[in-house]
Design an enzyme around this catalytic site. Structure first.
Site, PDB file in Angstrom:
ATOM      1  N   SER A 136       0.834  -1.206   0.000  1.00 34.98           N
ATOM      2  CA  SER A 136       0.000   0.000   0.000  1.00 34.98           C
ATOM      3  C   SER A 136       0.862   1.246   0.000  1.00 34.98           C
ATOM      4  CB  SER A 136      -0.911   0.019   1.230  1.00 34.98           C
ATOM      5  OG  SER A 136      -1.609   1.248   1.301  1.00 34.98           O
ATOM      6  N   HIS A 137       0.322   2.328  -0.546  1.00 34.91           N
ATOM      7  CA  HIS A 137       0.967   3.625  -0.435  1.00 34.91           C
ATOM      8  C   HIS A 137       1.056   4.081   1.017  1.00 34.91           C
ATOM      9  CE1 HIS A 137       0.523   3.880  -4.719  1.00 34.91           C
ATOM     10  NE2 HIS A 137       1.154   5.030  -4.731  1.00 34.91           N
ATOM     11  N   SER A 138       0.181   3.516   1.842  1.00 31.70           N
ATOM     12  CA  SER A 138       0.081   3.960   3.230  1.00 31.70           C
ATOM     13  C   SER A 138       0.511   2.842   4.166  1.00 31.70           C
ATOM     14  CB  SER A 138      -1.373   4.352   3.511  1.00 31.70           C
ATOM     15  OG  SER A 138      -1.674   4.194   4.872  1.00 31.70           O
TER      16      SER A 138
ATOM     17  N   SER B 136       0.559   3.026  -8.946  1.00 32.25           N
ATOM     18  CA  SER B 136       2.016   3.102  -8.855  1.00 32.25           C
ATOM     19  C   SER B 136       2.588   2.021  -7.941  1.00 32.25           C
ATOM     20  CB  SER B 136       2.504   4.506  -8.475  1.00 32.25           C
ATOM     21  OG  SER B 136       1.793   5.021  -7.392  1.00 32.25           O
TER      22      SER B 136
ATOM     23  N   ASP C 197      -2.737  -1.383  -3.652  1.00 33.28           N
ATOM     24  CA  ASP C 197      -3.839  -0.416  -3.634  1.00 33.28           C
ATOM     25  C   ASP C 197      -4.014   0.323  -4.957  1.00 33.28           C
ATOM     26  OD1 ASP C 197      -1.583   1.157  -3.107  1.00 33.28           O
ATOM     27  OD2 ASP C 197      -2.342   2.009  -1.238  1.00 33.28           O
TER      28      ASP C 197
END
Ligand SMILES: Nc1ncnc2c1ncn2[C@@H]1O[C@H](COP(=O)(O)OP(=O)(O)O)[C@@H](O)[C@H]1O
Ligand SMILES: Nc1ncnc2c1ncn2[C@@H]1O[C@H](COP(=O)(O)OP(=O)(O)O)[C@@H](O)[C@H]1O
Ligand SMILES: [Mg+2]
Ligand SMILES: [Mg+2]
Ligand SMILES: [Mg+2]
Ligand SMILES: [Mg+2]
Lengths: 206, 132, 132, 206
Positions: free
Chosen positions: B8-10, B70, B67
């Site tokens: 995930s980006h987060s 990218s 997600d």
């Protein structure tokens, strides 16, 4: 009647809290392993509130129970039991209950749970304890059985319903994620429903 | 056992998803995360993805949940750095990161194989929130 | 502007999803979360959901993203406690919590109405991870 | 050639870092507002590594750049530029580059970006700067133009390409989430690509 009802729920809370680990283990097998933790959290809070409050009617105690479970349980069983008890609080009288009243109460509880969870009998949920228990009460009423016998039969039906969940495949709730592999385990919610019914019946028979 | 990597980006989403999925495991499935840029920013860290994919047991395959685009791009790149054998056994799921990871944890821990786990979590019905 | 409520069993997922979605906002959209049980456990907190839904501006509607069934159950219950008018304007999306929230933040901030936001995030294509 | 290439990338890093806010603002309008932050993070790291390293060939510097961007950028532009520079590192010679070499290099860069991002011309990405720039080099080569003129034309084509992204609707990357509303804004990646090309051309013309 408010005080007897308060005592009944204090007793119920103790039973749930005693069975916290058992219920949690059942949920670990086919769910996320928190059913006992969830209910114990809710019923502990309920004990606090009951012990520190005074109540005017049965209905008031049922309503407090409902709202406390809704606010504190944290799992699906919170809204489910909460709505069941809330529905009961709307119909329950303060006078002595007869078999007809018990039928109505059981139907209200089931309606509340179905409103929230949209499940039917046979989906391996708490309804598989509650529906047979309610059906048993109806049968007793139709056959004009006395209250004691009716309650004994009801408890038996609840126990059989709970045990029958072992062979069921879950199609609602987290256990449904397991598909066929949910078969062979007793449903935690069906078990807590049995414990609640058992406590209710044993304590009102006294 | 099929293992699971959550990208995930987060970092919070990655960690929370892992915790939610862990709850539903029926047996030992290795659920690893690669969340954020490594310096606390939103983004993806190719090195971390590489480290995770290299350290995880890939015997029965790894299902990857990601997600946004990218994260997928980073994953696709890292995947090419691995041996051909590993590449075949590491699959990105066309499934939502949270809902997919929870279901994948169940399926994998029931001993399903890589294709079965993917089939189970790539169903359109995963979008139906009224399966109560 | 349509506003957004994110309901997750996990506080981390809820927070992380909000942060990821905030990044994509093009204008002021109120993105609120109700994550976990309130005492740090996994679960849902009906009171928190109620508090959020009551405090959020509902003029143009609220899109609700939820992770798993019991979050949906809690939301459905709380929704019934609100005025009929509010009930009509608060909609649960059949969309993945993370991917749906990010897209909803974009759509809502572009001034789309409630039905448009829902239509945009309930598309099956949201499952295609190779839209790079 | 290694040292000249090192100087070129140090200069490029400075340009990107100077334009950090500008690139970030462009990305805020149609993306997540981090393109400048992402590239500045990567190029700052690159500066460290370049300043503290010694290099034997152009290829080595390109490879270091690629790996540093891949490891540190954190956004889509990381794998995209990283793969572009990595591809270049595989073909670039250490001798003086002629127009034919530059065509090859530009094509390698584009191939790398397309491998990672699967985009075509006209999707409002960095490719919309890079593809016209590469096409211009090819045209100059086909028309036997001298290197200086070719590079000037290339820079013009890159600038025009970048500006043309304003009118495009994004169909790749985060800007594609905005659909039609991505029109009217210059693409951040197309802008950073222009800045890189500009720095390359201005510094090799000296
Ligand atoms: N849709 C439903 N209808 C009726 N009962 C349900 C439903 N979903 C779950 N249940 C009951 O709830 C129990 C699980 O409760 P609990 O563990 O507290 O919630 P959660 O699944 O959110 O962790 C199940 O064992 C089942 O009996
Ligand atoms: N699939 C793709 N193909 C080519 N370029 C792309 C693609 N997706 C994004 N880009 C480029 O990357 C830029 C955004 O980079 P950046 O902001 O660093 O990444 P992110 O979108 O992950 O935050 C866009 O402006 C665009 O030029
Ligand atoms: Mg549970
Ligand atoms: Mg739970
Ligand atoms: Mg960006
Ligand atoms: Mg980004």
């Amino acid at each position: 009647m408010a005080n007897k009802t308060k005592e009944l729920f204090l007793k119920t809370a103790d039973v749930i809290i005693e069975n916290k680990n058992y219920l949690t283990e059942l949920d670990a097998a086919i769910g996320d392993g928190d059913h006992g933790v969830n209910l114990a959290r809710g019923f502990k809070k309920l004990k606090d509130k009951l012990e520190n409050g005074s109540f005017e009617s049965r209905s008031e105690v049922f309503k407090l129970t409902a709202m406390t479970l809704i606010s504190n349980v944290g799992g699906a069983s919170g809204p489910l039991y909460g709505t069941a008890f809330l529905n009961i609080s709307k119909v329950i009288a303060d006078s002595r209950l007869d078999l007809e009243d018990l039928v109505e109460i059981s139907e209200e509880a089931i309606a509340g749970i179905q409103k929230r969870g949209r499940a039917e009998a046979g989906e391996k949920t708490m309804l598989d304890t509650l529906i047979p228990a309610s059906e048993s009460l109806k049968e007793s009423r139709d056959n004009n059985l006395d209250l004691d016998t009716a309650l004994k039969n009801c408890l038996q039906a609840a126990a059989a319903g709970m045990e029958n969940t072992i062979e069921m495949q879950a199609t609602k709730g987290r256990a449904s994620y397991l598909g066929e592999r949910s078969i062979g385990h007793q449903d935690p919610g069906a078990t807590s429903s049995y414990l609640i019914i058992e406590t209710f019946i044993k304590n009102s028979l006294k | 056992m099929v293992n699971i990597l959550i990208i995930s980006h987060s970092e919070k989403i990655a960690e929370g998803t892992k915790e939610l999925a862990e709850e539903m495991k029926q047996a030992e499935v290795d659920i690893q995360v690669a969340g954020g840029t490594g310096d606390g920013q939103m983004g993806t860290d190719a090195d971390l993805i590489e480290k995770k994919l290299k350290s995880m047991d890939c015997q029965d395959g790894i299902v990857v949940l990601a997600d946004l685009g990218s994260a997928v791009m980073s994953f696709n790149m890292v995947k090419e750095w691995l041996s051909e054998d590993k590449q075949k056994k590491i699959k990105l799921a066309n499934a939502p990161i949270v809902e997919g990871a929870v279901l994948a944890a169940v399926e994998a821990s029931l001993g399903k194989n890589l294709e079965e786990v993917l089939a189970a979590i790539e169903k359109k019905s995963i979008l139906n929130k009224n399966n109560l």
